[in-house]
Design a protein around this motif. Structure first.
Motif, mmCIF file in Angstrom:
data_model
loop_
_atom_site.group_PDB
_atom_site.id
_atom_site.type_symbol
_atom_site.label_atom_id
_atom_site.label_comp_id
_atom_site.label_asym_id
_atom_site.label_seq_id
_atom_site.Cartn_x
_atom_site.Cartn_y
_atom_site.Cartn_z
ATOM 1 N N UNK A 76 53.054 25.795 32.125
ATOM 2 C CA UNK A 76 53.412 26.402 33.406
ATOM 3 C C UNK A 76 54.251 27.647 33.106
ATOM 4 N N UNK A 77 53.790 28.802 33.518
ATOM 5 C CA UNK A 77 54.507 30.053 33.256
ATOM 6 C C UNK A 77 55.188 30.547 34.512
ATOM 7 N N UNK A 78 56.438 30.905 34.355
ATOM 8 C CA UNK A 78 57.177 31.540 35.446
ATOM 9 C C UNK A 78 56.661 32.961 35.611
ATOM 10 N N UNK A 79 56.891 33.576 36.763
ATOM 11 C CA UNK A 79 56.428 34.949 36.970
ATOM 12 C C UNK A 79 57.004 35.915 35.931
ATOM 13 N N UNK A 80 56.155 36.807 35.439
ATOM 14 C CA UNK A 80 56.580 37.884 34.556
ATOM 15 C C UNK A 80 57.060 39.039 35.429
ATOM 16 N N UNK A 81 57.319 40.174 34.815
ATOM 17 C CA UNK A 81 57.771 41.330 35.586
ATOM 18 C C UNK A 81 56.677 41.799 36.554
ATOM 19 N N UNK A 82 57.079 42.483 37.592
ATOM 20 C CA UNK A 82 56.159 42.951 38.634
ATOM 21 C C UNK A 82 55.051 43.813 38.037
ATOM 22 N N UNK A 83 53.828 43.563 38.471
ATOM 23 C CA UNK A 83 52.688 44.360 38.055
ATOM 24 C C UNK A 83 51.942 43.849 36.839
ATOM 25 N N UNK A 84 52.418 42.773 36.216
ATOM 26 C CA UNK A 84 51.734 42.230 35.044
ATOM 27 C C UNK A 84 50.438 41.547 35.489
ATOM 28 N N UNK A 85 49.370 41.813 34.766
ATOM 29 C CA UNK A 85 48.081 41.152 34.985
ATOM 30 C C UNK A 85 47.726 40.423 33.695
ATOM 31 N N UNK A 86 47.276 39.176 33.813
ATOM 32 C CA UNK A 86 46.823 38.433 32.643
ATOM 33 C C UNK A 86 45.305 38.330 32.679
ATOM 34 N N UNK A 87 44.686 38.511 31.508
ATOM 35 C CA UNK A 87 43.242 38.378 31.330
ATOM 36 C C UNK A 87 43.043 37.277 30.287
ATOM 37 N N UNK A 88 42.183 36.300 30.575
ATOM 38 C CA UNK A 88 41.910 35.212 29.630
ATOM 39 C C UNK A 88 40.404 35.091 29.436
ATOM 40 N N UNK A 89 39.983 34.934 28.186
ATOM 41 C CA UNK A 89 38.590 34.650 27.840
ATOM 42 C C UNK A 89 38.605 33.381 26.998
#
Length: 191
Positions: free
Chosen positions: A129-142
């Motif tokens: 479970x990840x807490x929110x990162x800084x504003x505007x971060x996008x994560x991409x997972x493959x």
């Protein structure tokens, strides 16, 4: 080009243009009357286009792009949802003539963005479970091996090998392996 709305239904190009025109006009803070005056088109024409009625010419669309100070592609590309999932075999692919090699575009990088790339090897058990990162971060997972539950904490998606997902990293999110030795590539993007 396959265009689908947030409910998974195919959308017509005029629907995409209508939505884009209204969004960009409002973003620019301009009225329909002001945009139509500057573009040299009838107010009723612009009103119809924003309602999804009509068949605008290329020249009309270019005029509107100039007035709104936006690239032409912004009018014809559907707005991307916050969460985007591509299953294996989806996406725009290019095939090499020289070897058995296929490149599939999964996501483009906005200009002036930073991307960090991670290889994840995860075992079943407690979810990450990840807490929110800084504003505007996008994560991409493959996912390259195994199976996982990934995405927004309140609406994760089950992914299989070859599947791709992107989601806002500035809200709570989850990664939970569903099979032993699940392997994934994580790209962390920040503007």
């Amino acid at each position: 080009m396959n265009n689908f709305n947030e409910n998974g239904k195919k959308t017509a190009p005029i629907e995409i243009i209508a939505s884009s025109l209204e969004r960009e006009r409002r973003k620019a803070g301009l009225s329909i009357a002001e945009v139509s005056r500057r573009a040299g088109i009838a107010k009723s024409t612009l009103s119809q286009l924003e309602s999804g009625v009509g068949n605008p010419s290329l020249e009309t669309l270019w005029s509107l792009c100039v007035v709104l100070d936006i690239p032409f592609a912004r009018l014809i590309e559907p707005q991307k949802p916050d969460v985007q999932v591509l299953r294996k075999g989806e996406g725009v692919s290019v095939v090499s003539e020289q070897t058995d090699y296929i490149a599939t575009l999964l996501a483009t990088c906005p200009s002036a963005a930073r991307r960090d790339i991670y290889l994840l090897v995860v075992q079943p058990g407690n979810p990450r479970m990840s807490s929110p990162h800084t504003t505007g971060v996008i994560e991409h997972i493959i996912i390259s091996q195994g199976k996982a539950l990934v995405g927004l904490a309140d609406d994760p998606v089950e992914l299989n090998p070859g599947d791709y997902i992107s989601y806002p990293g500035d809200v709570p999110h989850i990664f939970q392996a569903l099979e032993p030795d699940t392997v994934a590539v994580l790209v962390l993007e920040q503007s």
